[in-house]
Scaffold this active site. Structure first.
Site, PDB file in Angstrom:
ATOM      1  N   GLY A  13      29.599  -2.766  -7.658  1.00  0.00           N
ATOM      2  CA  GLY A  13      30.108  -1.485  -7.141  1.00  0.00           C
ATOM      3  C   GLY A  13      31.595  -1.590  -6.857  1.00  0.00           C
ATOM      4  O   GLY A  13      32.118  -0.928  -5.963  1.00  0.00           O
ATOM      5  N   VAL A  61      22.883  -2.526 -10.923  1.00  0.00           N
ATOM      6  CA  VAL A  61      22.346  -3.665 -10.158  1.00  0.00           C
ATOM      7  C   VAL A  61      20.841  -3.555  -9.895  1.00  0.00           C
ATOM      8  O   VAL A  61      20.204  -4.547  -9.511  1.00  0.00           O
ATOM      9  CB  VAL A  61      23.082  -3.864  -8.798  1.00  0.00           C
ATOM     10  CG1 VAL A  61      24.542  -4.205  -9.007  1.00  0.00           C
ATOM     11  CG2 VAL A  61      22.911  -2.639  -7.891  1.00  0.00           C
ATOM     12  N   SER A 140      25.656  -2.687   6.825  1.00  0.00           N
ATOM     13  CA  SER A 140      26.121  -1.443   7.477  1.00  0.00           C
ATOM     14  C   SER A 140      25.909  -1.602   8.973  1.00  0.00           C
ATOM     15  O   SER A 140      25.147  -2.481   9.409  1.00  0.00           O
ATOM     16  CB  SER A 140      25.291  -0.263   6.965  1.00  0.00           C
ATOM     17  OG  SER A 140      25.493   0.876   7.769  1.00  0.00           O
ATOM     18  N   TYR A 153      17.472   4.361   4.113  1.00  0.00           N
ATOM     19  CA  TYR A 153      18.779   3.680   4.065  1.00  0.00           C
ATOM     20  C   TYR A 153      18.816   2.553   5.100  1.00  0.00           C
ATOM     21  O   TYR A 153      19.274   1.440   4.813  1.00  0.00           O
ATOM     22  CB  TYR A 153      19.888   4.705   4.338  1.00  0.00           C
ATOM     23  CG  TYR A 153      21.285   4.155   4.176  1.00  0.00           C
ATOM     24  CD1 TYR A 153      21.821   3.917   2.912  1.00  0.00           C
ATOM     25  CD2 TYR A 153      22.089   3.886   5.282  1.00  0.00           C
ATOM     26  CE1 TYR A 153      23.108   3.414   2.760  1.00  0.00           C
ATOM     27  CE2 TYR A 153      23.376   3.387   5.145  1.00  0.00           C
ATOM     28  CZ  TYR A 153      23.884   3.154   3.878  1.00  0.00           C
ATOM     29  OH  TYR A 153      25.165   2.657   3.731  1.00  0.00           O
ATOM     30  N   LYS A 157      19.346  -1.504   4.487  1.00  0.00           N
ATOM     31  CA  LYS A 157      20.453  -2.279   5.056  1.00  0.00           C
ATOM     32  C   LYS A 157      19.946  -3.404   5.981  1.00  0.00           C
ATOM     33  O   LYS A 157      20.575  -4.466   6.068  1.00  0.00           O
ATOM     34  CB  LYS A 157      21.434  -1.346   5.773  1.00  0.00           C
ATOM     35  CG  LYS A 157      22.189  -0.440   4.805  1.00  0.00           C
ATOM     36  CD  LYS A 157      22.995  -1.267   3.806  1.00  0.00           C
ATOM     37  CE  LYS A 157      23.697  -0.482   2.741  1.00  0.00           C
ATOM     38  NZ  LYS A 157      24.455  -1.337   1.801  1.00  0.00           N
TER      39      LYS A 157
END
Ligand SMILES: NC(=O)c1ccc[n+]([C@@H]2O[C@H](COP(=O)([O-])OP(=O)(O)OC[C@H]3O[C@@H](n4cnc5c(N)ncnc54)[C@H](O)[C@@H]3O)[C@@H](O)[C@H]2O)c1
Length: 257
Positions: A13, A61, A140, A153, A157
């Site tokens: 990324g 990925v 994060s 999410y 993380k």
């Protein structure tokens, strides 16, 4: 002599946002940087703008064959990899858990968590060969604490944080360090998308949502891709040789642990 002269770094990324800041900071310290990004055109453009030698490889990925092709291209072109930065990620569609589809869970977990597993698996044999092996994972602030409406999410993380700690133990006998960076709030495409969706749910302007996020940061300003890049460059350097399995918040004080 710069800190990372002669080192090869792969940044997933790496074309935009935080990954672009990380690849810049590593290249400025002398590393040859591989920009591995699903957006092949943006990867080419960003790699060409970096100082020193660089390589762009279009990569997804979340797909094992794409990651294997990346590893082969890097080995053929540059040899051993010293530094792997697992940064590629996508933002969530904020949704109450009772309404969340499995597609949304899979979309986020496949890129943010599976992607870290696949890239680590592909590059660990090479990183072990390096005398300066480093893996740096981008988690994060919600990789250490929960946040409403984004269970997919947050789970992805926390997975990154857990993989960091486990790989730190697994790879320590090989002299490889593994650490995580926990960015706060950045004005990137990813977080811009999240702000737009939260604003719609809360029936408020995007400006009001950005202001809410800023008010949670003790230092009172958003982070930048280079804030994260500077931390990555330090963790990649020999100066950080005795740090492993650690979580580094780059968040202006949002999380204080
Ligand atoms: N922006 C924030 O506020 C913030 C906060 C904490 C953590 N993060 C994390 O930082 C990382 C980077 O986020 P960002 O804000 O720079 O996002 P961004 O959207 O600005 O950039 C993400 C980059 O990853 C690439 N990418 C997306 N899916 C990919 C895939 N399947 N394979 C390869 N490349 C892919 C994109 O093309 C893009 O270049 C993510 O892991 C994100 O979860 C971001």
């Amino acid at each position: 002599m710069a800190d990372l002269d002669g080192r090869v770094a792969v940044v997933t990324g790496g074309a935009k946002g935080i990954g672009a800041g990380i690849s810049e900071c590593l290249a400025e310290q002398g590393a040859t940087v591989v920009v591995a990004d699903i957006d092949g055109a943006a990867a080419e453009e960003h790699a060409a703008a970096l100082p020193g030698r660089s390589l762009a490889v279009a990569t997804d990925v979340s797909k094992a064959d794409s990651v294997a092709a990346l590893a082969k291209a890097v080995a053929d072109e540059l040899g051993t990899v010293d530094i792997l930065v697992n940064n590629a990620g996508v933002g969530p569609i904020p949704t109450p858990v009772q309404d969340m589809g499995e597609d949304e869970w899979d979309r986020v977990m496949d890129i943010n968590a599976r992607g870290v597993f696949l890239c680590s698996r592909a590059f660990v044999p090479s990183v072990i060969e390096s005398d300066h092996g480093r893996i740096i994972n981008i988690s994060s602030i919600v990789g250490q604490t929960g946040f409403a409406l984004v269970i997919q999410y947050v789970a992805s993380k926390f997975a990154v944080t857990g993989m960091t700690q486990s790989l730190a133990k697994e790879l320590a006998p090989h002299g490889v360090t593994v650490n995580s960076i926990h960015p706060g709030i950045l004005e990137t495409e990813l977080h811009g998308g999240v702000v737009k969706l939260f604003s719609a749910i809360q029936g408020q302007s995007e400006e009001a949502t950005w202001d809410w996020f800023r008010a949670e940061i003790p230092l009172g300003r958003f982070q930048t891709p280079r804030d994260c890049g500077e931390m990555a460059a330090f963790l990649a350097s020999d100066r950080a040789h005795n740090l492993t399995g650690a979580a580094f918040n780059v968040d202006g004080g949002w999380e204080m642990h």
